[in-house]
Scaffold this motif. Structure first.
Motif, PDB file in Angstrom:
ATOM      1  N   GLY A   6     -60.814   5.010 -66.640  1.00 56.06           N
ATOM      2  CA  GLY A   6     -61.636   6.222 -66.616  1.00 56.06           C
ATOM      3  C   GLY A   6     -62.915   6.042 -67.423  1.00 56.06           C
ATOM      4  N   PHE A   7     -62.817   5.385 -68.576  1.00 61.89           N
ATOM      5  CA  PHE A   7     -63.997   5.089 -69.392  1.00 61.89           C
ATOM      6  C   PHE A   7     -64.963   4.192 -68.627  1.00 61.89           C
ATOM      7  N   ILE A   8     -64.413   3.163 -67.972  1.00 65.88           N
ATOM      8  CA  ILE A   8     -65.256   2.247 -67.203  1.00 65.88           C
ATOM      9  C   ILE A   8     -65.974   2.978 -66.070  1.00 65.88           C
ATOM     10  N   LYS A   9     -65.252   3.824 -65.340  1.00 62.29           N
ATOM     11  CA  LYS A   9     -65.875   4.572 -64.243  1.00 62.29           C
ATOM     12  C   LYS A   9     -66.965   5.497 -64.766  1.00 62.29           C
ATOM     13  N   HIS A  10     -66.762   6.051 -65.971  1.00 67.33           N
ATOM     14  CA  HIS A  10     -67.743   6.954 -66.577  1.00 67.33           C
ATOM     15  C   HIS A  10     -69.025   6.221 -66.959  1.00 67.33           C
ATOM     16  N   VAL A  11     -68.896   5.049 -67.598  1.00 66.02           N
ATOM     17  CA  VAL A  11     -70.091   4.362 -68.102  1.00 66.02           C
ATOM     18  C   VAL A  11     -70.699   3.390 -67.094  1.00 66.02           C
ATOM     19  N   ALA A  12     -69.911   2.923 -66.104  1.00 66.15           N
ATOM     20  CA  ALA A  12     -70.412   1.914 -65.163  1.00 66.15           C
ATOM     21  C   ALA A  12     -70.901   2.500 -63.851  1.00 66.15           C
ATOM     22  N   GLY A  13     -70.449   3.701 -63.490  1.00 67.85           N
ATOM     23  CA  GLY A  13     -70.923   4.323 -62.263  1.00 67.85           C
ATOM     24  C   GLY A  13     -70.638   3.489 -61.033  1.00 67.85           C
ATOM     25  N   ASP A  14     -71.691   3.214 -60.245  1.00 73.54           N
ATOM     26  CA  ASP A  14     -71.524   2.457 -59.007  1.00 73.54           C
ATOM     27  C   ASP A  14     -71.186   0.992 -59.230  1.00 73.54           C
ATOM     28  N   LYS A  15     -71.261   0.547 -60.441  1.00 74.09           N
ATOM     29  CA  LYS A  15     -70.886  -0.830 -60.781  1.00 74.09           C
ATOM     30  C   LYS A  15     -69.423  -0.921 -61.225  1.00 74.09           C
ATOM     31  N   THR A  16     -68.649   0.132 -60.999  1.00 73.09           N
ATOM     32  CA  THR A  16     -67.269   0.169 -61.473  1.00 73.09           C
ATOM     33  C   THR A  16     -66.443  -1.004 -60.977  1.00 73.09           C
ATOM     34  N   ALA A  17     -66.543  -1.333 -59.677  1.00 72.62           N
ATOM     35  CA  ALA A  17     -65.737  -2.430 -59.128  1.00 72.62           C
ATOM     36  C   ALA A  17     -66.051  -3.743 -59.823  1.00 72.62           C
ATOM     37  N   LEU A  18     -67.340  -3.975 -60.139  1.00 69.86           N
ATOM     38  CA  LEU A  18     -67.725  -5.220 -60.808  1.00 69.86           C
ATOM     39  C   LEU A  18     -67.177  -5.267 -62.239  1.00 69.86           C
ATOM     40  N   VAL A  19     -67.305  -4.157 -62.963  1.00 71.03           N
ATOM     41  CA  VAL A  19     -66.809  -4.125 -64.338  1.00 71.03           C
ATOM     42  C   VAL A  19     -65.291  -4.204 -64.363  1.00 71.03           C
ATOM     43  N   MET A  20     -64.629  -3.571 -63.380  1.00 65.79           N
ATOM     44  CA  MET A  20     -63.176  -3.676 -63.303  1.00 65.79           C
ATOM     45  C   MET A  20     -62.753  -5.129 -63.089  1.00 65.79           C
ATOM     46  N   GLY A  21     -63.535  -5.874 -62.323  1.00 70.12           N
ATOM     47  CA  GLY A  21     -63.240  -7.291 -62.151  1.00 70.12           C
ATOM     48  C   GLY A  21     -63.321  -8.045 -63.461  1.00 70.12           C
ATOM     49  N   VAL A  22     -64.357  -7.751 -64.253  1.00 64.27           N
ATOM     50  CA  VAL A  22     -64.506  -8.385 -65.568  1.00 64.27           C
ATOM     51  C   VAL A  22     -63.351  -7.978 -66.484  1.00 64.27           C
ATOM     52  N   TYR A  23     -63.008  -6.704 -66.442  1.00 64.65           N
ATOM     53  CA  TYR A  23     -61.909  -6.182 -67.270  1.00 64.65           C
ATOM     54  C   TYR A  23     -60.596  -6.882 -66.956  1.00 64.65           C
ATOM     55  N   VAL A  24     -60.257  -6.970 -65.670  1.00 65.95           N
ATOM     56  CA  VAL A  24     -58.993  -7.610 -65.295  1.00 65.95           C
ATOM     57  C   VAL A  24     -59.046  -9.114 -65.556  1.00 65.95           C
ATOM     58  N   THR A  78     -63.933 -12.738 -58.640  1.00 69.97           N
ATOM     59  CA  THR A  78     -64.431 -13.014 -57.298  1.00 69.97           C
ATOM     60  C   THR A  78     -64.102 -11.917 -56.291  1.00 69.97           C
ATOM     61  N   PHE A  79     -62.831 -11.536 -56.191  1.00 73.05           N
ATOM     62  CA  PHE A  79     -62.415 -10.649 -55.109  1.00 73.05           C
ATOM     63  C   PHE A  79     -62.932  -9.216 -55.250  1.00 73.05           C
ATOM     64  N   PRO A  80     -62.946  -8.610 -56.445  1.00 74.89           N
ATOM     65  CA  PRO A  80     -63.570  -7.282 -56.542  1.00 74.89           C
ATOM     66  C   PRO A  80     -65.050  -7.303 -56.177  1.00 74.89           C
ATOM     67  N   ALA A  81     -65.781  -8.369 -56.594  1.00 77.99           N
ATOM     68  CA  ALA A  81     -67.190  -8.480 -56.226  1.00 77.99           C
ATOM     69  C   ALA A  81     -67.346  -8.610 -54.720  1.00 77.99           C
ATOM     70  N   LEU A  82     -66.452  -9.365 -54.094  1.00 79.27           N
ATOM     71  CA  LEU A  82     -66.491  -9.511 -52.639  1.00 79.27           C
ATOM     72  C   LEU A  82     -66.237  -8.175 -51.949  1.00 79.27           C
ATOM     73  N   SER A  83     -65.264  -7.421 -52.445  1.00 80.43           N
ATOM     74  CA  SER A  83     -64.972  -6.119 -51.837  1.00 80.43           C
ATOM     75  C   SER A  83     -66.112  -5.139 -52.061  1.00 80.43           C
ATOM     76  N   HIS A  84     -66.826  -5.277 -53.190  1.00 78.07           N
ATOM     77  CA  HIS A  84     -67.985  -4.433 -53.466  1.00 78.07           C
ATOM     78  C   HIS A  84     -69.071  -4.652 -52.417  1.00 78.07           C
ATOM     79  N   ARG A  85     -69.249  -5.895 -52.002  1.00 84.02           N
ATOM     80  CA  ARG A  85     -70.257  -6.209 -50.986  1.00 84.02           C
ATOM     81  C   ARG A  85     -69.822  -5.775 -49.592  1.00 84.02           C
TER      82      ARG A  85
END
Length: 398
Positions: free
Chosen positions: A122-140, A262-269
């Motif tokens: 929830g914190f990531i979605k709040h601060v990252a916005g449309d970049k959430t999928a990319l930051v979630m990839g970094v987080y995981v 890799t895979f979250p970034a791919l799904s983002h695209r």
């Protein structure tokens, strides 16, 4: 949705990395030193499995309690408390309290991990916005990196010092994360009360896909928790020395880091998550079958495929869950409940595999069973289309 500035995005990534790296050492450090633990504390494989099962159960139960605690303490307070809990639980190993100490440390670490995993998305979605999928990839990826470091360094510490020190030393990493979390930039604030759209349990379970998401996450995570607990003992049982067997978990985790980036970034695209979901599931299925039937001959190949598959599936499971709700806090609550149910499902897998090992003498049937389960997940993933996610999101945000 906003697009964070590049420097702010870098800060978000670094902070989530420091926190995420603490979410697996408490469990990943156990497998590589199982023999040393059993030499000092007489335990069966079923009892050893509890050291992985108990944190996962605690992770599930902690997710359920997270919403109440967030309302009382706020996101910032919950993450602070969680990091302190993880540090204290890891440090408990220095006390040398035998099975009771191992049991209490496992439960405590599991609760701390639960609070972070239920709150940080929830914190990531709040601060990252449309970049959430990319930051979630970094987080995981940082979660997987923590597992890799624990699996590779704990046996070394055990060799030169003791297994107690090998398990306890990870408290220092949690304290570093706590320091930087408390001193984070003010631009990385947690949502205000005005933004806190609270969903009741009744509202959450009425989301049509809630149970599907929870079961999907749980069965996928079952594969990961089983590998975390039993991959090194699988190879040790086949005659490999402990250090070499432990390195296979390090390799698995290192590959998971690459997959999580890799895979979250791919799904983002791509937009549509389903092709990526099917790909990571198929990689996992092949890996489980190879590990079951030809573990020695395909050790590196099967472990690599499983690293790619499991490493991609975990972040994708969280991303497709958060896709269903636009509000960051509400999305975090949905993710917390999905993880809560999911981790309770996943907690069964190390115990079942340990029991199969005690009864049948090997882990091959457990790996094959997971291959069958992941085949079922392929069919479940077909329904996670973007249009359906939008309909479900609208149902809870009006």
């Amino acid at each position: 949705m906003h697009f964070p500035a590049s420097h702010n995005l870098m800060s978000i990534c670094l902070l989530t990395m420091l926190i995420g790296i603490n979410l697996r050492p408490s469990m990943a450090a156990i497998g590589p030193v199982v023999e040393s633990i059993q030499n000092d504390v007489p335990l069966s494989f079923i009892q050893v499995s509890l050291l992985t099962t108990l944190p996962v159960i605690a992770m599930g139960l902690g997710c359920f309690a997270n919403g109440v605690i967030v309302r009382r303490m706020g996101m910032s307070g919950v993450i602070t408390l969680a990091l302190i809990t993880i540090a204290a639980s890891d440090a408990l190993h220095w006390a040398g309290l035998g099975f009771v100490g191992l049991w209490v440390a496992a439960l405590g670490a599991g609760m701390g991990i639960a609070f972070i995993q239920a709150t940080l998305p929830g914190f990531i979605k709040h601060v990252a916005g449309d970049k959430t999928a990319l930051v979630m990839g970094v987080y995981v990826a940082s979660i997987m990196a923590g597992a890799a470091l624990a699996a590779s360094l704990t046996p070394v510490i055990n060799h030169f010092l003791s297994w107690q020190t090998g398990l306890a030393a990870w408290c220092l990493v949690a304290l570093v994360a706590l320091y930087f979390w408390l001193r984070r930039d003010q631009t990385l604030s947690t949502p205000s009360q005005a933004e806190n759209k609270q969903l009741s349990f009744d509202e959450i379970v009425r989301i049509p896909r809630f149970w599907t998401l929870a079961i999907f996450f749980g069965l996928g995570t079952a594969g990961y928790t089983c590998l975390l607990a039993w991959l090194p003992p699988t190879f040790s049982g086949l005659g490999w020395p402990p250090a070499r067997a432990g390195f296979m978990l390090s390799w698995l985790s290192a590959v998971e880091v690459v997959a999580a980036l890799t895979f979250p970034a791919l799904s983002h695209r791509m937009g549509d998550r389903r092709p990526v979901l099917i790909l990571v599931l198929m990689l996992s299925i092949v890996g489980f079958v190879l590990l079951s039937q030809w573990p020695i001959q395909t050790a590196w190949l099967s472990t690599t495929l499983l690293g790619l598959g499991i490493g991609g599936l975990f972040p994708m499971s969280l991303i497709i869950t958060m896709d269903h709700i636009d509000n960051p806090v509400a999305a975090g609550q949905l993710t917390a409940w999905v993880q809560g149910i999911g981790y309770l499902i996943a907690s069964i897998s190390p115990f079942v595999a340990g029991a199969m090992k005690d009864v049948l003498g090997g882990f091959d049937q457990a790996w094959l069973l997971l291959g069958v389960i992941f085949t079922g997940l392929v069919f479940m993933s077909l329904q996670f289309n973007r249009a359906g996610m939008t309909r479900h999101m609208n149902a809870v945000t009006v």
